[in-house]
Design a protein around this motif. Structure first.
Motif, PDB file in Angstrom:
ATOM      1  N   GLN A   1       0.839  -1.191   0.000  1.00  0.00           N
ATOM      2  CA  GLN A   1       0.000   0.000   0.000  1.00  0.00           C
ATOM      3  C   GLN A   1       0.873   1.240   0.000  1.00  0.00           C
ATOM      4  O   GLN A   1       2.041   1.213   0.391  1.00  0.00           O
ATOM      5  N   VAL A   2       0.299   2.360  -0.455  1.00  0.00           N
ATOM      6  CA  VAL A   2       1.038   3.605  -0.556  1.00  0.00           C
ATOM      7  C   VAL A   2       0.044   4.759  -0.617  1.00  0.00           C
ATOM      8  O   VAL A   2      -1.112   4.590  -1.043  1.00  0.00           O
ATOM      9  N   GLU A   3       0.491   5.921  -0.169  1.00  0.00           N
ATOM     10  CA  GLU A   3      -0.293   7.146  -0.320  1.00  0.00           C
ATOM     11  C   GLU A   3       0.137   7.842  -1.611  1.00  0.00           C
ATOM     12  O   GLU A   3       1.331   7.998  -1.874  1.00  0.00           O
ATOM     13  N   VAL A   4      -0.854   8.284  -2.396  1.00  0.00           N
ATOM     14  CA  VAL A   4      -0.606   8.898  -3.706  1.00  0.00           C
ATOM     15  C   VAL A   4      -1.178  10.311  -3.715  1.00  0.00           C
ATOM     16  O   VAL A   4      -2.330  10.526  -3.318  1.00  0.00           O
ATOM     17  N   GLU A   5      -0.385  11.272  -4.195  1.00  0.00           N
ATOM     18  CA  GLU A   5      -0.852  12.646  -4.345  1.00  0.00           C
ATOM     19  C   GLU A   5      -0.404  13.193  -5.692  1.00  0.00           C
ATOM     20  O   GLU A   5       0.762  13.062  -6.068  1.00  0.00           O
ATOM     21  N   LEU A   6      -1.331  13.832  -6.404  1.00  0.00           N
ATOM     22  CA  LEU A   6      -1.056  14.355  -7.741  1.00  0.00           C
ATOM     23  C   LEU A   6      -0.604  15.805  -7.682  1.00  0.00           C
ATOM     24  O   LEU A   6      -1.121  16.601  -6.904  1.00  0.00           O
ATOM     25  N   VAL A   7       0.338  16.149  -8.552  1.00  0.00           N
ATOM     26  CA  VAL A   7       0.780  17.528  -8.738  1.00  0.00           C
ATOM     27  C   VAL A   7       0.784  17.802 -10.236  1.00  0.00           C
ATOM     28  O   VAL A   7       1.530  17.179 -10.989  1.00  0.00           O
ATOM     29  N   GLY A   8      -0.057  18.721 -10.693  1.00  0.00           N
ATOM     30  CA  GLY A   8      -0.131  19.033 -12.109  1.00  0.00           C
ATOM     31  C   GLY A   8      -1.079  18.106 -12.851  1.00  0.00           C
ATOM     32  O   GLY A   8      -1.842  17.333 -12.256  1.00  0.00           O
ATOM     33  N   ALA A   9      -1.014  18.177 -14.184  1.00  0.00           N
ATOM     34  CA  ALA A   9      -1.914  17.406 -15.046  1.00  0.00           C
ATOM     35  C   ALA A   9      -1.355  15.998 -15.207  1.00  0.00           C
ATOM     36  O   ALA A   9      -0.671  15.678 -16.191  1.00  0.00           O
ATOM     37  N   THR A  10      -1.635  15.162 -14.232  1.00  0.00           N
ATOM     38  CA  THR A  10      -1.007  13.849 -14.216  1.00  0.00           C
ATOM     39  C   THR A  10      -1.957  12.792 -13.719  1.00  0.00           C
ATOM     40  O   THR A  10      -3.016  13.079 -13.154  1.00  0.00           O
ATOM     41  N   GLN A  11      -1.567  11.554 -13.934  1.00  0.00           N
ATOM     42  CA  GLN A  11      -2.255  10.389 -13.388  1.00  0.00           C
ATOM     43  C   GLN A  11      -1.204   9.547 -12.684  1.00  0.00           C
ATOM     44  O   GLN A  11      -0.095   9.376 -13.180  1.00  0.00           O
ATOM     45  N   GLY A  12      -1.528   9.032 -11.515  1.00  0.00           N
ATOM     46  CA  GLY A  12      -0.570   8.200 -10.795  1.00  0.00           C
ATOM     47  C   GLY A  12      -1.265   7.143  -9.986  1.00  0.00           C
ATOM     48  O   GLY A  12      -2.473   7.222  -9.732  1.00  0.00           O
TER      49      GLY A  12
ATOM     50  N   THR B   1     -10.616  12.774  -6.357  1.00  0.00           N
ATOM     51  CA  THR B   1      -9.674  13.366  -5.405  1.00  0.00           C
ATOM     52  C   THR B   1      -8.280  13.359  -6.008  1.00  0.00           C
ATOM     53  O   THR B   1      -7.986  12.577  -6.908  1.00  0.00           O
ATOM     54  N   ARG B   2      -7.422  14.232  -5.494  1.00  0.00           N
ATOM     55  CA  ARG B   2      -6.035  14.274  -5.944  1.00  0.00           C
ATOM     56  C   ARG B   2      -5.094  13.624  -4.933  1.00  0.00           C
ATOM     57  O   ARG B   2      -3.881  13.649  -5.115  1.00  0.00           O
ATOM     58  N   ARG B   3      -5.684  13.031  -3.895  1.00  0.00           N
ATOM     59  CA  ARG B   3      -4.876  12.335  -2.885  1.00  0.00           C
ATOM     60  C   ARG B   3      -5.664  11.132  -2.404  1.00  0.00           C
ATOM     61  O   ARG B   3      -6.823  11.251  -1.995  1.00  0.00           O
ATOM     62  N   LEU B   4      -5.037   9.952  -2.476  1.00  0.00           N
ATOM     63  CA  LEU B   4      -5.742   8.737  -2.116  1.00  0.00           C
ATOM     64  C   LEU B   4      -4.731   7.685  -1.644  1.00  0.00           C
ATOM     65  O   LEU B   4      -3.589   7.649  -2.108  1.00  0.00           O
ATOM     66  N   PHE B   5      -5.165   6.875  -0.692  1.00  0.00           N
ATOM     67  CA  PHE B   5      -4.375   5.726  -0.261  1.00  0.00           C
ATOM     68  C   PHE B   5      -4.815   4.506  -1.063  1.00  0.00           C
ATOM     69  O   PHE B   5      -6.026   4.245  -1.188  1.00  0.00           O
ATOM     70  N   LEU B   6      -3.844   3.762  -1.584  1.00  0.00           N
ATOM     71  CA  LEU B   6      -4.146   2.595  -2.415  1.00  0.00           C
ATOM     72  C   LEU B   6      -3.488   1.352  -1.827  1.00  0.00           C
ATOM     73  O   LEU B   6      -2.372   1.415  -1.317  1.00  0.00           O
ATOM     74  N   ARG B   7      -4.181   0.231  -1.937  1.00  0.00           N
ATOM     75  CA  ARG B   7      -3.676  -1.035  -1.404  1.00  0.00           C
ATOM     76  C   ARG B   7      -3.976  -2.149  -2.405  1.00  0.00           C
ATOM     77  O   ARG B   7      -5.077  -2.212  -2.970  1.00  0.00           O
ATOM     78  N   ILE B   8      -3.001  -3.023  -2.608  1.00  0.00           N
ATOM     79  CA  ILE B   8      -3.185  -4.213  -3.441  1.00  0.00           C
ATOM     80  C   ILE B   8      -2.772  -5.426  -2.638  1.00  0.00           C
ATOM     81  O   ILE B   8      -1.682  -5.464  -2.051  1.00  0.00           O
ATOM     82  N   THR B   9      -3.632  -6.436  -2.602  1.00  0.00           N
ATOM     83  CA  THR B   9      -3.339  -7.706  -1.950  1.00  0.00           C
ATOM     84  C   THR B   9      -3.304  -8.794  -3.005  1.00  0.00           C
ATOM     85  O   THR B   9      -4.257  -8.965  -3.767  1.00  0.00           O
ATOM     86  N   ASN B  10      -2.188  -9.508  -3.085  1.00  0.00           N
ATOM     87  CA  ASN B  10      -2.049 -10.666  -3.975  1.00  0.00           C
ATOM     88  C   ASN B  10      -1.978 -11.895  -3.080  1.00  0.00           C
ATOM     89  O   ASN B  10      -0.959 -12.165  -2.454  1.00  0.00           O
ATOM     90  N   ASP B  11      -3.070 -12.612  -2.991  1.00  0.00           N
ATOM     91  CA  ASP B  11      -3.170 -13.777  -2.119  1.00  0.00           C
ATOM     92  C   ASP B  11      -3.203 -15.033  -2.975  1.00  0.00           C
ATOM     93  O   ASP B  11      -4.246 -15.409  -3.499  1.00  0.00           O
ATOM     94  N   ARG B  12      -2.021 -15.613  -3.183  1.00  0.00           N
ATOM     95  CA  ARG B  12      -1.883 -16.823  -3.994  1.00  0.00           C
ATOM     96  C   ARG B  12      -2.535 -16.656  -5.362  1.00  0.00           C
ATOM     97  O   ARG B  12      -3.334 -17.471  -5.804  1.00  0.00           O
TER      98      ARG B  12
ATOM     99  N   LYS C   1       3.763  15.609 -11.858  1.00  0.00           N
ATOM    100  CA  LYS C   1       4.495  14.618 -11.091  1.00  0.00           C
ATOM    101  C   LYS C   1       3.555  14.027 -10.046  1.00  0.00           C
ATOM    102  O   LYS C   1       2.475  14.583  -9.761  1.00  0.00           O
ATOM    103  N   VAL C   2       3.955  12.911  -9.489  1.00  0.00           N
ATOM    104  CA  VAL C   2       3.167  12.233  -8.465  1.00  0.00           C
ATOM    105  C   VAL C   2       4.043  12.054  -7.232  1.00  0.00           C
ATOM    106  O   VAL C   2       5.210  11.659  -7.333  1.00  0.00           O
ATOM    107  N   LEU C   3       3.463  12.369  -6.081  1.00  0.00           N
ATOM    108  CA  LEU C   3       4.153  12.221  -4.803  1.00  0.00           C
ATOM    109  C   LEU C   3       3.664  10.950  -4.118  1.00  0.00           C
ATOM    110  O   LEU C   3       2.453  10.705  -4.021  1.00  0.00           O
ATOM    111  N   PHE C   4       4.596  10.152  -3.638  1.00  0.00           N
ATOM    112  CA  PHE C   4       4.277   8.900  -2.941  1.00  0.00           C
ATOM    113  C   PHE C   4       4.840   8.959  -1.523  1.00  0.00           C
ATOM    114  O   PHE C   4       5.971   9.406  -1.318  1.00  0.00           O
ATOM    115  N   ARG C   5       4.049   8.481  -0.569  1.00  0.00           N
ATOM    116  CA  ARG C   5       4.474   8.459   0.828  1.00  0.00           C
ATOM    117  C   ARG C   5       4.184   7.082   1.437  1.00  0.00           C
ATOM    118  O   ARG C   5       3.177   6.460   1.111  1.00  0.00           O
TER     119      ARG C   5
END
Length: 548
Positions: free
Chosen positions: A428-439, A478-489, A537-541
């Motif tokens: 998982q990671v926090e994503v924030e957009l800066v400018g005309a971008t997709q992340g 929104t321009r800021r979102l937390f995303l999570r991916i689970t790969n379970d087998r 650009k995209v900021l990740f935290r």
């Protein structure tokens, strides 16, 4: 991206002879046979100990180990024994930086020490590491890629060198050898240095190892298996050479590196002189998966090395049954020498624990989580299919990674990826957009095959199968979102959150066993990735990883 199979098609190896990959009997000849049944049950699943962040590891802590010794897409291992130390690196393909160097003292526990190749000149195929005198060398095949600077040929052999395996490494030096792959370094009984290549080719080097001293010539022919064996392709490649006693040994891979379970294999020859004649091992193949019920498929590309306790081992790669999406993982198998001076593999299908070499253990592996307090480019993260000048896209400071946008989708934006080796994990990671971008956050195989979530400030874009999915999730704009991916087998679930506390499950799940080399014809793995496309650009935290 150009794949290794495309190299085959372009004449670097013999033509393909592809066959189906299921239902082979446990015979040497790979004849179609029975599947798992009451009389022929599927093997029990092994149980690995857990290390950092719940990652699986090989060392059982009781004098035994359970393969893989490096879980994840660590293919084409090249190993150097240097006194009490062992160093290893792997094909880094389209990753930049490339050639992560690993260090061990027992061949089971490995720690990363740094990247040897900050700016690859092309796709990096199987390399060879060597020490001559007091200098270290890595011989590298650079394959021409859409992102690479101009290269003279589709395949080009270069060399880098350093006073230590920790560097600093020189810039790549062009040996002006075209159309060959998989260099293997050796010093002959005549004192001269040589590089061997795929398809039985060899060239003599200058004493400093930085140029050729003669023409490329054909000097041997690998052992050829019976024509009715089930393999991917003939493909003699990956020569690794060493001297023991009165003989030089030449260890080759044949049978193709992916495809059917019973394809890839290890074969050997020996000679009293580096100039031959080469005598074929009477019990080839040394290693081969005998059945699709073996735990490890397509086993090959071996380096033989003496362990710290005097026993000998082979280090090679293989696909884990049912988990091709993890790529070709690094395996360790003991070998024994007979009275006639030939060696045999003694590890079976590698599904059971084996006696560990009696060396000192270094701390194994590394955390996959990243708080972005210091740059981990080349050790933890790499850019995919990235031109040498693109490293400036990544900056890390004050708990934040900034990734400058490129392209217009995950397919052409050179995402930031990292290799993982667990059957089940969560990122998982926090994503924030800066400018005309997709992340966003992906599981990325290559530019044609990926899945995950992106945001552009107006909506969430869901990706599956390497494209925007038909079913899109109605996530908040929104321009800021937390995303999570689970790969379970191999079952992948997406979640998202506006505050990192309350999570919403994406309505659609995916099954990703098919995200592998046999589907997309590219020798890579499915791995977590951060992407930024567009003009900003995209900021990740706070990137978090957890093995499940």
């Amino acid at each position: 991206m150009e794949s290794r199979r495309n190299a085959i098609k372009l004449g670097l190896t013999a033509p393909l002879a592809v066959s189906a990959s299921v239902g082979w009997a446990a015979s040497d000849r790979g004849v179609p046979g029975a599947q798992a049944s009451a009389a022929n049950p599927a093997p029990a699943e092994p149980a690995w100990p857990r290390g950092i962040e719940g990652q699986r590891k090989a060392d059982l802590g009781d004098g035994r180990y359970l393969n893989p010794v490096l879980a994840g897409d660590y293919a084409d291992p090249s190993v150097l024994k240097d006194g009490d130390d062992y160093y290893m690196t792997h094909s880094s393909f389209d990753s930049a930086p490339g050639l992560l160097i690993w260090h061990s003292r027992d061949l089971v526990n490995w720690r990363p020490i740094g990247s040897a190749l900050p700016r690859p000149l092309g796709t990096v195929f199987a390399v060879d590491i060597a020490k001559h005198g007091d200098r270290y060398f890595i011989y590298i095949p650079f394959m021409r890629a859409p992102w690479s600077p101009p290269l003279a040929s589709f395949a080009n052999i270069y060399v880098i060198h350093a006073p230590s395996m920790a560097g600093p490494w020189s810039a790549p030096i062009d040996l002006k050898i075209a159309g060959l792959i998989d260099p293997g370094h050796v010093v002959g009984e005549d004192g001269h240095r040589y590089l061997f290549f795929n398809d039985g080719k060899r060239v003599r080097l200058t004493p400093d190892g930085l140029a050729t001293a003669g023409p490329v010539e054909t000097v041997y022919e690998a052992w050829r298996y019976p024509d009715d064996w089930i393999t991917e392709a003939w493909s003699p490649e990956g020569p690794k050479l060493f001297r023991r006693g009165d003989y030089f040994y030449l260890v080759n891979a044949v049978g193709g590196t992916s495809g059917p379970a019973t394809g890839h294999m290890v074969v050997a020859a020996r000679a009293r002189s580096i100039h031959g004649p080469w005598q074929t091992c009477p019990h080839n193949p040394i290693v081969r998966a005998r059945s699709d019920q073996d735990l490890w498929w397509s086993r090959g590309h071996a380096t033989c090395v003496e362990g710290p306790d005097g026993r000998w081992f082979m280090v090679y790669h293989g696909y884990e049954r049912g988990y091709h999406s993890l790529g070709r993982q690094t395996l360790l198998e003991p070998i024994e020498w007979d009275d006639d001076g030939w060696f045999r593999a003694t590890g079976g299908d590698l599904s059971q624990p084996l006696a560990k070499p009696a060396g000192t253990s270094v701390p194994h592996g590394m955390p996959h989580s990243d708080s972005f307090r210091q740059e981990a480019l080349g050790r933890l993260w790499t850019l995919y299919a990235s031109a040498p000048q693109d490293a400036s896209r990544v900056t890390v400071a004050d708990g934040m990674l900034s990734l400058t946008a490129k392209g217009d989708s995950p397919a052409n934006c050179s995402p930031l990826t990292q290799l993982v080796g667990d059957r089940s994990y969560q990122v998982q990671v926090e994503v924030e957009l800066v400018g005309a971008t997709q992340g966003g956050l992906l599981l990325f195989f290559d530019d044609r095959l990926f899945l995950g979530m992106g945001i552009d400030g107006q909506r969430m874009i869901t990706y599956r199968g390497g494209k925007a999915a038909y079913w899109q999730e109605p996530a908040p704009a929104t321009r800021r979102l937390f995303l999570r991916i689970t790969n379970d087998r191999q079952i992948v679930t997406f979640h998202y959150s506006t505050d990192g506390q309350a999570w919403t499950r994406h309505a659609v799940r995916a099954y990703v066993a098919g995200y592998n080399a046999n589907t997309i014809d590219d020798l890579l793995s499915l791995r977590p990735a951060l992407f930024a496309a567009g003009t900003g650009k995209v900021l990740f935290r706070d990137f978090r990883y957890r093995g499940l």
